[in-house]
Write a protein that holds these residues in place. Structure first.
Motif, PDB file in Angstrom:
ATOM      1  N   ASN A 259      33.390  54.112  42.878  1.00 14.13           N
ATOM      2  CA  ASN A 259      32.776  53.363  41.791  1.00 14.13           C
ATOM      3  C   ASN A 259      33.210  51.904  41.872  1.00 14.13           C
ATOM      4  OD1 ASN A 259      31.386  52.756  39.471  1.00 14.13           O
ATOM      5  ND2 ASN A 259      32.602  54.049  38.125  1.00 14.13           N
ATOM      6  N   THR A 260      34.512  51.688  41.870  1.00 16.07           N
ATOM      7  CA  THR A 260      35.050  50.360  42.170  1.00 16.07           C
ATOM      8  C   THR A 260      36.457  50.524  42.695  1.00 16.07           C
ATOM      9  OG1 THR A 260      35.283  48.073  41.358  1.00 16.07           O
ATOM     10  CG2 THR A 260      36.052  49.817  39.887  1.00 16.07           C
ATOM     11  N   GLY A 261      36.801  49.750  43.700  1.00 14.41           N
ATOM     12  CA  GLY A 261      38.136  49.809  44.269  1.00 14.41           C
ATOM     13  C   GLY A 261      39.114  48.983  43.456  1.00 14.41           C
ATOM     14  N   GLN A 262      40.389  49.366  43.494  1.00 10.00           N
ATOM     15  CA  GLN A 262      41.415  48.575  42.829  1.00 10.00           C
ATOM     16  C   GLN A 262      41.768  47.343  43.664  1.00 10.00           C
ATOM     17  OE1 GLN A 262      42.115  48.840  39.817  1.00 10.00           O
ATOM     18  NE2 GLN A 262      40.982  50.757  39.526  1.00 10.00           N
ATOM     19  N   LYS A 263      42.387  46.360  43.018  1.00  7.32           N
ATOM     20  CA  LYS A 263      42.624  45.060  43.647  1.00  7.32           C
ATOM     21  C   LYS A 263      44.104  44.858  43.931  1.00  7.32           C
ATOM     22  CE  LYS A 263      38.450  44.969  42.067  1.00  7.32           C
ATOM     23  NZ  LYS A 263      37.447  45.701  42.839  1.00  7.32           N
ATOM     24  N   PRO A 264      44.457  44.475  45.146  1.00  4.88           N
ATOM     25  CA  PRO A 264      45.864  44.210  45.445  1.00  4.88           C
ATOM     26  C   PRO A 264      46.299  42.847  44.913  1.00  4.88           C
ATOM     27  CG  PRO A 264      44.526  43.797  47.379  1.00  4.88           C
ATOM     28  CD  PRO A 264      43.599  44.318  46.316  1.00  4.88           C
TER      29      PRO A 264
END
Length: 413
Positions: free
Chosen positions: A39-44
């Motif tokens: 759905n949406t990736g997490q951000k580093p």
């Protein structure tokens, strides 16, 4: 991606996970298990820091000023384009920045297909397409008199290549195909598919939204005409993405939107348009977002996409093995070549109820039709739950998910 590839010991995946601050939080008093990366990736942290730094130190519009901030913003924006182009093995002047795949496909539909298609022409789409690779073609077909043909899939969720071959008849002018299905996880052999289409003179549009997060993508090797991608699924900010197109297509395509940046000179008698890719980037873009996407590309490149693919293959094998032990659980999409996406149903439970109860256990999965109504119809279900993994997930999270799933199943009877 299913082939077991050993992960180099040099990569400390626990340390990699620590780069993603959101994964540290709790939901409903329980540690978050985030299984919704499709759905949406997490951000580093580096991506978050880059977007923050842009607004704090470099914020200005691109290509509109000669002062220092304007030059810095333009340089950073174009540097991000270059990073993404190298990541995809394409030329940067063939890469149009967009807000994501949906905009990119609409750009092809209205700027390439609308002037090209005529009554009697046909567009082929696969059964597994996301709505973003269906609806724009329906709208264009209605305006041009073209028709839509469907290439079907097999029961396990693989694309039926014989059916696709048969569908590419003389009247077909365009083929839309997902590189990776957002519901099934199926990895389509897009290089083979595009070669087949090219022999028939059919233009190809590949939806790469779900491919870029999971694997190395070499667009030059794929041999497509257009490739659309979304940044927010590959660790980048939301509202980012791009369209790659063959240079000859870009040169012949009229602008899709009019306004600033996409012009050379405007007179009331007529307008001279800019060269591609800027011809298709009207208005002020998401500058900070695209800069952040460039940093996301750097981050993935440092990990190595082969290592990302190997890590996710390992996690997917563990998840699938454990899910198959649960009585009454049905996995939808069992093609042999899969990305780390598992759609499933539990007997006697609606997908939304299942996802709601899992959320109370701290587990985030998606439920619904996943913007793929025709695929749901194929399987005869209104909705599914979807657990989608990324390299930052862990084996411990899989065990926690399985425990939560078993608890929820008991609650549902």
């Amino acid at each position: 991606m299913n082939a077991a590839t050993p992960i180099p010991a040099a990569i400390d995946w626990a340390r990699v996970r620590a780069d993603f601050p959101l994964l540290d939080r709790q939901v409903h008093g329980k540690p978050l298990v985030y299984f919704d990366s499709a759905n949406t990736g997490q951000k580093p942290e580096p991506v978050i820091a880059a977007t923050d730094d842009f607004y704090r130190r470099h914020n200005a519009n691109v290509s509109r000023a000669v002062h220092a901030l304007g030059n810095e913003a333009t340089d950073a924006y174009e540097a991000a384009r270059g990073k993404l182009a190298r990541h995809l093995n394409v030329r940067s002047d063939e890469l149009v920045f967009t807000s994501g795949t949906t905009f990119a496909i609409n750009l092809v539909a209205y700027s390439w297909a609308l002037p090209q298609l005529r009554p009697g022409d046909a567009i082929v789409l696969t059964r597994m397409e996301h709505h973003a690779n269906i609806v724009p073609w329906q709208l264009v077909a209605q305006r041009t008199g073209a028709t839509i043909k469907v290439a079907e899939i097999t029961a396990d969720g693989a694309l039926d290549l014989d059916a696709l071959d048969a569908a590419l008849t003389q009247e077909v002018k365009l083929l839309g195909v997902a590189h990776v299905s957002n519901v099934l996880g199926t990895i389509n052999p897009v290089r083979e598919i595009c070669r087949l289409a090219r022999k028939r003179g059919v233009v190809t549009v590949v939806d790469g939204s779900q491919a870029l997060p999971h694997m190395a993508v070499d667009i030059a090797a794929i041999g497509c005409d257009f490739y659309a991608l979304t940044g927010h699924k590959m660790c980048g900010p939301t509202g980012t993405g791009a369209l790659w197109a063959r240079r000859e297509h870009l040169a012949a395509m009229p602008p899709f939107l009019g306004g600033g940046e996409m012009i050379r000179q405007v007179r009331f008698e007529g307008t001279t348009f800019n060269d591609p890719p800027h011809r298709f980037e009207a208005g002020t873009p998401n500058i900070a977002g695209q800069v952040g996407l460039g940093v996301a590309v750097d981050y993935l490149g440092a990990l190595g996409m082969a290592n990302v693919a190997a890590r996710e293959t390992e996690l997917l094998a563990h998840l699938t093995e454990e899910m198959r032990k649960i009585p009454g659980l049905r996995i939808i999409g069992t093609a042999p070549d899969k990305a780390a996406v598992v759609s499933f149903l539990v007997e006697g439970a609606h997908a939304h109820d299942l996802a709601t109860l899992l959320d109370l256990e701290g587990v985030a999965v998606r439920s619904g039709h996943h913007c793929a109504h025709p695929l749901m119809q194929f399987y005869g279900v209104p909705a599914t739950c979807r657990a989608s993994l990324a390299f930052y997930n862990t084996h411990a999270e899989i065990e926690a998910f399985i425990a939560a799933l078993l608890k929820v199943r008991r609650l549902l009877g």
